[in-house]
Design a protein around this motif. Structure first.
Motif, PDB file in Angstrom:
ATOM      1  N   TYR A   1       0.799  -1.222   0.000  1.00 25.67           N
ATOM      2  CA  TYR A   1       0.000   0.000   0.000  1.00 25.67           C
ATOM      3  C   TYR A   1       0.837   1.280   0.000  1.00 25.67           C
ATOM      4  N   GLY A   2       2.150   1.144  -0.106  1.00 26.09           N
ATOM      5  CA  GLY A   2       3.016   2.317  -0.195  1.00 26.09           C
ATOM      6  C   GLY A   2       3.052   3.147   1.071  1.00 26.09           C
ATOM      7  N   LYS A   3       3.225   2.489   2.211  1.00 26.45           N
ATOM      8  CA  LYS A   3       3.249   3.173   3.506  1.00 26.45           C
ATOM      9  C   LYS A   3       4.695   3.357   3.993  1.00 26.45           C
ATOM     10  N   THR A   4       4.817   4.161   5.035  1.00 22.52           N
ATOM     11  CA  THR A   4       6.084   4.299   5.751  1.00 22.52           C
ATOM     12  C   THR A   4       5.960   3.551   7.071  1.00 22.52           C
ATOM     13  N   LEU A   5       6.926   2.715   7.390  1.00 22.55           N
ATOM     14  CA  LEU A   5       6.940   1.967   8.643  1.00 22.55           C
ATOM     15  C   LEU A   5       8.157   2.391   9.461  1.00 22.55           C
ATOM     16  N   ILE A   6       7.892   2.829  10.693  1.00 22.81           N
ATOM     17  CA  ILE A   6       8.967   3.173  11.631  1.00 22.81           C
ATOM     18  C   ILE A   6       8.784   2.268  12.840  1.00 22.81           C
ATOM     19  N   MET A   7       9.725   1.398  13.077  1.00 21.68           N
ATOM     20  CA  MET A   7       9.541   0.314  14.027  1.00 21.68           C
ATOM     21  C   MET A   7      10.688   0.232  15.034  1.00 21.68           C
ATOM     22  N   VAL A   8      10.348   0.335  16.305  1.00 28.51           N
ATOM     23  CA  VAL A   8      11.307   0.059  17.367  1.00 28.51           C
ATOM     24  C   VAL A   8      11.367  -1.448  17.557  1.00 28.51           C
ATOM     25  N   THR A   9      12.550  -2.010  17.546  1.00 27.68           N
ATOM     26  CA  THR A   9      12.684  -3.447  17.760  1.00 27.68           C
ATOM     27  C   THR A   9      13.930  -3.747  18.586  1.00 27.68           C
ATOM     28  N   HIS A  10      13.805  -4.768  19.429  1.00 28.49           N
ATOM     29  CA  HIS A  10      14.948  -5.228  20.215  1.00 28.49           C
ATOM     30  C   HIS A  10      15.774  -6.233  19.421  1.00 28.49           C
ATOM     31  N   SER A  11      15.202  -6.697  18.295  1.00 23.99           N
ATOM     32  CA  SER A  11      15.792  -7.812  17.558  1.00 23.99           C
ATOM     33  C   SER A  11      16.725  -7.326  16.455  1.00 23.99           C
ATOM     34  N   LYS A  12      17.990  -7.648  16.603  1.00 17.69           N
ATOM     35  CA  LYS A  12      18.960  -7.321  15.562  1.00 17.69           C
ATOM     36  C   LYS A  12      18.623  -8.054  14.270  1.00 17.69           C
ATOM     37  N   LEU A  13      18.119  -9.288  14.394  1.00 13.67           N
ATOM     38  CA  LEU A  13      17.758 -10.078  13.213  1.00 13.67           C
ATOM     39  C   LEU A  13      16.648  -9.397  12.424  1.00 13.67           C
ATOM     40  N   ILE A  14      15.605  -8.941  13.125  1.00  6.53           N
ATOM     41  CA  ILE A  14      14.498  -8.265  12.440  1.00  6.53           C
ATOM     42  C   ILE A  14      14.987  -6.981  11.781  1.00  6.53           C
ATOM     43  N   ALA A  15      15.790  -6.209  12.493  1.00  9.87           N
ATOM     44  CA  ALA A  15      16.294  -4.957  11.942  1.00  9.87           C
ATOM     45  C   ALA A  15      17.122  -5.203  10.680  1.00  9.87           C
ATOM     46  N   GLU A  16      18.005  -6.192  10.729  1.00 10.39           N
ATOM     47  CA  GLU A  16      18.877  -6.452   9.589  1.00 10.39           C
ATOM     48  C   GLU A  16      18.135  -7.098   8.428  1.00 10.39           C
ATOM     49  N   THR A  17      17.075  -7.872   8.750  1.00  4.88           N
ATOM     50  CA  THR A  17      16.326  -8.565   7.703  1.00  4.88           C
ATOM     51  C   THR A  17      15.360  -7.627   6.981  1.00  4.88           C
ATOM     52  N   TYR A  18      14.671  -6.782   7.739  1.00  3.66           N
ATOM     53  CA  TYR A  18      13.584  -5.998   7.151  1.00  3.66           C
ATOM     54  C   TYR A  18      13.884  -4.499   7.064  1.00  3.66           C
ATOM     55  N   GLY A  19      14.840  -4.019   7.827  1.00 11.35           N
ATOM     56  CA  GLY A  19      15.097  -2.586   7.843  1.00 11.35           C
ATOM     57  C   GLY A  19      15.800  -2.109   6.579  1.00 11.35           C
ATOM     58  N   GLU A  20      15.204  -1.133   5.903  1.00 11.59           N
ATOM     59  CA  GLU A  20      15.865  -0.486   4.773  1.00 11.59           C
ATOM     60  C   GLU A  20      16.708   0.691   5.260  1.00 11.59           C
ATOM     61  N   ASN A  21      16.402   1.106   6.461  1.00 17.18           N
ATOM     62  CA  ASN A  21      17.130   2.197   7.105  1.00 17.18           C
ATOM     63  C   ASN A  21      17.178   1.850   8.588  1.00 17.18           C
ATOM     64  N   ILE A  22      18.363   1.879   9.186  1.00 22.90           N
ATOM     65  CA  ILE A  22      18.497   1.520  10.595  1.00 22.90           C
ATOM     66  C   ILE A  22      19.070   2.710  11.358  1.00 22.90           C
ATOM     67  N   ILE A  23      18.377   3.065  12.440  1.00 20.56           N
ATOM     68  CA  ILE A  23      18.827   4.141  13.316  1.00 20.56           C
ATOM     69  C   ILE A  23      19.116   3.534  14.678  1.00 20.56           C
ATOM     70  N   LYS A  24      20.304   3.760  15.178  1.00 21.66           N
ATOM     71  CA  LYS A  24      20.659   3.280  16.503  1.00 21.66           C
ATOM     72  C   LYS A  24      20.649   4.440  17.480  1.00 21.66           C
ATOM     73  N   ILE A  25      19.903   4.254  18.573  1.00 24.34           N
ATOM     74  CA  ILE A  25      19.835   5.260  19.627  1.00 24.34           C
ATOM     75  C   ILE A  25      20.699   4.780  20.789  1.00 24.34           C
ATOM     76  N   SER A  26      21.557   5.649  21.273  1.00 25.30           N
ATOM     77  CA  SER A  26      22.418   5.301  22.402  1.00 25.30           C
ATOM     78  C   SER A  26      22.539   6.500  23.330  1.00 25.30           C
ATOM     79  N   LYS A  27      22.039   6.338  24.535  1.00 20.84           N
ATOM     80  CA  LYS A  27      22.098   7.400  25.542  1.00 20.84           C
ATOM     81  C   LYS A  27      21.519   8.715  25.007  1.00 20.84           C
ATOM     82  N   GLY A  28      20.380   8.580  24.296  1.00 22.16           N
ATOM     83  CA  GLY A  28      19.687   9.757  23.807  1.00 22.16           C
ATOM     84  C   GLY A  28      20.253  10.366  22.536  1.00 22.16           C
ATOM     85  N   GLN A  29      21.376   9.846  22.053  1.00 27.42           N
ATOM     86  CA  GLN A  29      21.974  10.304  20.801  1.00 27.42           C
ATOM     87  C   GLN A  29      21.667   9.255  19.729  1.00 27.42           C
ATOM     88  N   PHE A  30      21.847   9.621  18.469  1.00 30.64           N
ATOM     89  CA  PHE A  30      21.595   8.612  17.448  1.00 30.64           C
ATOM     90  C   PHE A  30      22.764   8.472  16.494  1.00 30.64           C
TER      91      PHE A  30
END
Length: 215
Positions: free
Chosen positions: A180-209
């Motif tokens: 349907y041509g949507k945008t998905l922004i997903m918080v995940t604990h799973s590195k596997l899910i992020a690497e498998t499905y993420g077209e863009n990965i943002i890592k947050i660490s201590k409030g910085q990215f």
């Protein structure tokens, strides 16, 4: 690449400090990081559930502080880790979403189609009280699909699911947003899910990215 959200000089207390972040439109962005790093705070700001202490957030180049919050939340729908499920029937829970978005009621077969998308085999007139946490989470996800938002914000959408069902639900969500041509922004604990499905990965660490890159 066109951005759906642009964050500039964002602060939220001592939790987040983001100088610059662009989130691409019509892509799957996965947000990862340790517990307490500010991931949930970040996505709550994207549909005005909370407001930054400083800075601005643009949604499709318009400052969200100048938008009607109800209209924004119809276009940018969030599914939290503990979604609200009303103590009525499956049908009523889906209908409540339609009334919120001021959409026409759906025929029974259409409702069943959305339940099938999240692998939830339940009668529409079944009360939800005895459903498991994972079943309620899937019902809430079906409700998000019915709302047909431009952007889906999912905070650990499969946290109450076993591993096999988790993969099924993530795959169905990805299929939905791509079809349907949507945008998905997903918080995940799973590195596997992020690497498998993420077209863009943002890592947050201590409030910085740190943008780890595009897959």
């Amino acid at each position: 690449m066109e951005s759906v959200f642009q964050l500039r000089n964002i602060r939220y207390g001592d939790i987040l400090n983001i100088q610059h972040m662009d989130i691409p439109k019509d892509k799957i962005t996965c947000i990862v990081g340790e517990s307490g790093s500010g991931k949930t705070t970040l996505i709550k700001m994207l549909n005005c559930l909370i407001s930054p202490t400083e800075g601005e957030i643009l949604f499709q180049e318009k400052n969200i502080s100048e938008m009607d919050p109800v209209d924004l939340r119809r276009r940018v729908v969030m599914l939290g880790q503990n979604p609200v499920i009303f103590p009525v029937t499956v049908r009523d829970n889906l209908s409540i979403a339609l009334r919120f978005s001021e959409k026409e009621p759906l025929e029974e077969q259409e409702m069943k189609k959305y339940l099938a998308m999240v692998h939830l085999d339940k009668n529409l007139d079944q009360p939800v009280e005895n459903m498991s946490g994972g079943e309620k989470q899937r019902l809430a996800l079906a409700r998000v699909f019915i709302l047909n938002p431009e952007v889906l914000l999912l905070d650990e959408p499969s946290s109450a699911l076993d591993e096999e069902t988790e993969i099924l639900i993530i795959e169905e969500t990805v299929r939905y947003v791509k079809h349907y041509g949507k945008t998905l922004i997903m918080v995940t604990h799973s590195k596997l899910i992020a690497e498998t499905y993420g077209e863009n990965i943002i890592k947050i660490s201590k409030g910085q990215f740190v943008r780890e890159g595009e897959m």
